[in-house]
Scaffold this active site. Structure first.
Site, short mmCIF file in Angstrom:
data_model
loop_
_atom_site.label_atom_id
_atom_site.label_comp_id
_atom_site.label_asym_id
_atom_site.label_seq_id
_atom_site.Cartn_x
_atom_site.Cartn_y
_atom_site.Cartn_z
N GLU A 148 0.85 -1.19 0.00
CA GLU A 148 0.00 0.00 0.00
C GLU A 148 0.88 1.23 0.00
O GLU A 148 1.94 1.23 0.63
CB GLU A 148 -0.89 0.04 1.24
N ASN A 182 1.96 10.10 -2.47
CA ASN A 182 3.39 9.77 -2.49
C ASN A 182 3.84 9.49 -3.93
O ASN A 182 4.12 8.35 -4.32
CB ASN A 182 3.67 8.57 -1.58
N TYR A 226 7.66 2.45 -7.75
CA TYR A 226 7.05 1.12 -7.86
C TYR A 226 6.63 0.82 -9.30
O TYR A 226 6.77 -0.32 -9.76
CB TYR A 226 5.84 1.01 -6.93
C1 LIG Z 1 10.64 5.40 -2.69
C2 LIG Z 1 12.13 5.33 -2.35
C3 LIG Z 1 12.38 4.15 -1.41
C4 LIG Z 1 12.92 5.12 -3.65
O1 LIG Z 1 14.29 4.93 -3.30
P1 LIG Z 1 15.50 5.48 -4.24
O2 LIG Z 1 16.74 4.85 -3.74
O3 LIG Z 1 15.46 6.96 -4.30
O4 LIG Z 1 15.09 4.87 -5.65
P2 LIG Z 1 16.05 4.48 -6.86
O5 LIG Z 1 17.21 5.42 -6.91
O6 LIG Z 1 16.36 3.03 -6.75
O7 LIG Z 1 15.07 4.77 -8.08
C5 LIG Z 1 14.78 3.81 -9.07
C6 LIG Z 1 13.82 4.47 -10.05
O8 LIG Z 1 12.56 4.73 -9.42
C7 LIG Z 1 12.02 5.97 -9.96
N1 LIG Z 1 12.02 7.01 -8.92
C8 LIG Z 1 12.61 6.94 -7.69
N2 LIG Z 1 12.38 8.08 -7.01
C9 LIG Z 1 11.67 8.89 -7.84
C10 LIG Z 1 11.16 10.22 -7.71
N3 LIG Z 1 11.34 10.96 -6.60
N4 LIG Z 1 10.47 10.74 -8.75
C11 LIG Z 1 10.27 10.03 -9.88
N5 LIG Z 1 10.75 8.76 -10.07
C12 LIG Z 1 11.44 8.21 -9.07
C13 LIG Z 1 12.97 6.41 -11.08
O9 LIG Z 1 12.54 5.78 -12.27
C14 LIG Z 1 14.30 5.81 -10.60
O10 LIG Z 1 15.23 5.61 -11.64
P3 LIG Z 1 16.14 6.86 -12.15
O11 LIG Z 1 16.70 7.53 -10.93
O12 LIG Z 1 17.18 6.17 -13.01
O13 LIG Z 1 15.23 7.77 -12.91
C15 LIG Z 1 12.62 6.67 -1.71
O14 LIG Z 1 12.17 7.75 -2.51
C16 LIG Z 1 12.15 6.89 -0.29
O15 LIG Z 1 12.80 6.48 0.68
N6 LIG Z 1 10.98 7.58 -0.14
C17 LIG Z 1 10.50 7.92 1.20
C18 LIG Z 1 9.93 6.71 1.88
C19 LIG Z 1 8.75 6.16 1.11
O16 LIG Z 1 7.91 6.90 0.60
N7 LIG Z 1 8.67 4.81 1.05
C20 LIG Z 1 7.60 4.12 0.36
C21 LIG Z 1 6.47 3.89 1.29
S1 LIG Z 1 5.13 3.00 0.48
#
Ligand SMILES: CC(C)(COP(=O)(O)OP(=O)(O)OC[C@H]1O[C@@H](n2cnc3c(N)ncnc32)[C@H](O)[C@@H]1OP(=O)(O)O)[C@@H](O)C(=O)NCCC(=O)NCCS
Length: 163
Positions: free
Chosen positions: A120, A125, A132
């Site tokens: 979920e 977000n 995802y």
């Molecule tokens: C969601 C989260 C875990 C992603 O982690 P991350 O290490 O930044 O992600 P990655 O670097 O592996 O990203 C992989 C791909 O996902 C997509 N992506 C990741 N963050 C993004 C953003 N802020 N906006 C758009 N696309 C995004 C992109 O396609 C990215 O590839 P790219 O950087 O080559 O374009 C991180 O943003 C986070 O910790 N968010 C806060 C906590 C949260 O919301 N958790 C989910 C709860 S359901």
């Protein structure tokens, strides 16, 4: 079911060249994990949810870079389905492939026990939803008023991915 983790520690280098080491959560890590989560979540978990990772109810892996926590993932599974319960990456390490590496690790760990992964996510977000979608999750539906917010409640999207 008790997890048998891959040999630990395991290491990867992300596409952006960041060297990561993975290991399961230990009791001594919980304060640091909670501090990281507070930086990126409006409603972070209570300590008891992390304690559940130590009893085998949930499973949590940490990603470290040069000994510093940079992210973590929490999953549970039962009856052939897995649920991604939490994932977070430190603000200064986002968009460097840590989330993708944690997701890959989690998927490899649950694959022997599950054929689908569900999660979920808050409808607001957008960064997590984009993350995802890029990782092949698709929308199954919504849960109205599922999450608390500063001003009330907001809906959750239910996402799923086949293993
Ligand atoms: C969601 C989260 C875990 C992603 O982690 P991350 O290490 O930044 O992600 P990655 O670097 O592996 O990203 C992989 C791909 O996902 C997509 N992506 C990741 N963050 C993004 C953003 N802020 N906006 C758009 N696309 C995004 C992109 O396609 C990215 O590839 P790219 O950087 O080559 O374009 C991180 O943003 C986070 O910790 N968010 C806060 C906590 C949260 O919301 N958790 C989910 C709860 S359901």
């Amino acid at each position: 079911m008790t997890l048998t983790p891959h040999p630990s520690p395991s290491r990867v280098t992300t596409a952006t060249g960041l060297e990561l080491t993975f290991r399961p959560l230990a009791s001594a890590d919980i304060e640091v994990v909670m501090a990281l989560e507070k930086q990126v979540q409006s409603h972070p978990w209570r300590r008891s949810s992390y304690d559940d990772c130590l009893t085998g109810r949930h499973h949590c892996w940490l990603a470290e870079h040069r000994g510093q926590l940079v992210g973590f993932v929490v999953v549970t599974w039962a009856a052939g389905d897995a649920e991604l319960l939490n994932i977070a990456v430190a603000p200064n390490r986002q968009r460097q492939g840590v989330g993708q590496a944690l997701l890959d690790l989690m998927l490899a760990q649950v694959k022997p026990f599950a054929s689908m992964v569900f999660l979920e996510v808050r409808v607001s977000n957008h960064s997590a939803i984009a993350f995802y979608e890029r990782e092949q999750f698709f929308e199954l539906g919504q849960r109205p008023n599922y999450y608390p917010t500063a001003r009330g409640r907001e809906d959750a999207l239910i996402l799923a991915r086949q293993l």
